[in-house]
Design an enzyme around this catalytic site. Structure first.
Site, PDB file in Angstrom:
ATOM      1  N   HIS A 208       0.808  -1.219   0.000  1.00 36.12           N
ATOM      2  CA  HIS A 208       0.000   0.000   0.000  1.00 36.12           C
ATOM      3  C   HIS A 208       0.851   1.284   0.000  1.00 36.12           C
ATOM      4  CE1 HIS A 208      -3.596  -2.407   0.958  1.00 36.12           C
ATOM      5  NE2 HIS A 208      -2.883  -3.004   1.891  1.00 36.12           N
TER       6      HIS A 208
HETATM    7  O1  RIB Z   1      -4.572   0.324   4.962  1.00 37.45           O
HETATM    8  C1  RIB Z   1      -3.189   0.241   4.723  1.00 37.45           C
HETATM    9  C2  RIB Z   1      -2.448   1.224   5.573  1.00 37.45           C
HETATM   10  O2  RIB Z   1      -2.587   0.870   6.946  1.00 37.45           O
HETATM   11  C3  RIB Z   1      -0.928   1.215   5.317  1.00 37.45           C
HETATM   12  O3  RIB Z   1      -0.413   2.502   5.564  1.00 37.45           O
HETATM   13  C4  RIB Z   1      -0.408   0.244   6.336  1.00 37.45           C
HETATM   14  O4  RIB Z   1       0.950   0.518   6.725  1.00 37.45           O
HETATM   15  C5  RIB Z   1      -1.320   0.525   7.492  1.00 37.45           C
HETATM   16  O5  RIB Z   1      -0.793   1.656   8.179  1.00 37.45           O
END
Ligand code: RIB
Ligand code: CA
Length: 317
Positions: A236
């Protein structure tokens, strides 16, 4: 040259985003890194940030931020990232210095001192960034845009509607989306396409010192993702950095985006797609990514860091 500050909650994907940014010093000047309670407590995510920075002998100022959200209780994610917040690799203690325990003042001073406009990168809950905007509203004219991993127009991950970073602090997200600072949003719409396969993860094993660290991170993260139905692993946070390095691998649409802060839809990010909203766009929402180019950006960055001998690293700074 883009001058950036990375606000993060390492976090497996945060760590990979930081490593990729460090490998691209030809495009990104990292003025500082700040930590925020999110995936784990502030103390644990800060330890993780220290370990990553020490592992590649970085010399980037590190500051700690808020322990938790503006109004709600901190909701951590050990189910995804483990008890340490970055389970998988073993680090034998870290000694990386903390430049400040006040991330908001740290960001303000770094932005003011920079001769160029700065790009903020938000990889966790947006609490620190929201406080910066609220406490020092005039700093907005020195911020070119904010590249965030957060939200999603089609679905959530923490609830059916809300993505984790927004869900943890929706009030902070509301401040950021309504700050008049342009936003580039790497929401789940694009980040769940930005996945690395098991075979690509295994290809990092024993490939080099930093590549192997990435293997250990991703091996844990991949197994952890199975409980949520993932076979491959969406990286992500790397999207929010990859856009700065090579935006051409992405496509998207500009919308007016806002956030729901209360009720069952708490943390929902929505786009106003009415004709009346044309001209009021505040966010470039990333919607598609070339997955192979995305993964190559990571593996090439890791290979670059593998090749940097300690001598090179010293000369690099
Ligand atoms: O939903 C994904 C996010 O939540 C990313 O930033 C992961 O590191 C968690 O913080
Ligand atoms: Ca994160």
């Amino acid at each position: 040259m883009k001058h950036i500050i990375i606000d993060c909650d390492p976090g497996h994907d945060d760590a990979l985003a930081i490593l990729t940014a460090i490998a691209h010093a030809e495009k990104l000047r990292i003025l500082g890194i700040t930590t925020i309670g999110g995936n784990q407590t502030l103390e644990k995510v800060t330890t993780n940030a220290k370990n990553i920075l020490e592992f590649v002998q970085a010399e980037i100022p590190l500051a700690t931020g808020q322990k938790g959200p503006l109004t709600k209780e901190l909701r951590i994610a050990p189910e995804a990232h483990g008890d340490s917040g970055m389970d998988g690799p073993y680090f034998n203690g870290e000694h990386y210095p903390i430049a400040s325990d006040n991330a908001v003042l740290f960001m303000y001073e770094k932005i003011r001192a920079c001769t160029q406009k700065v790009i903020l990168v938000g990889l966790g809950p947006l609490t620190n960034i929201a406080l910066l905007i609220k406490v020092f509203p005039e700093i907005r004219n020195k911020i070119e845009y904010i590249s965030i991993m957060g939200g999603g127009l089609e679905r959530g991950n923490t609830t059916a509607l809300a993505e984790f970073n927004i869900y943890v602090d929706p009030e902070a997200a509301e401040i950021v989306f309504n700050s008049d600072i342009p936003i580039v949003m790497s929401g789940l719409d694009v980040t769940e396409q930005a996945e690395i396969t098991v075979a690509e993860i295994n290809g990092l094993k024993n490939k080099g010192r930093v590549s192997h660290l990435a293997y250990e991170l991703l091996h844990f993260y991949n197994l952890s993702g199975r409980q949520f139905g993932f076979i491959n692993s969406p990286i992500h946070d790397l999207c929010a950095i990859a856009f700065l390095i090579d935006p051409r691998m992405f496509s998207g649409t500009s919308y007016h985006v806002d956030v729901i802060t209360e009720g069952k839809a708490r943390g929902l990010t929505y786009a106003d797609k009415r004709l009346a909203a044309v001209g009021k766009q505040n966010t470039f929402v990333l919607e598609q990514v070339n997955r192979k180019e995305f993964v190559h950006l990571l593996t090439d960055a890791l290979a670059y860091l593998d090749a940097l001998s300690p001598i090179d690293r010293e000369n690099k700074h």
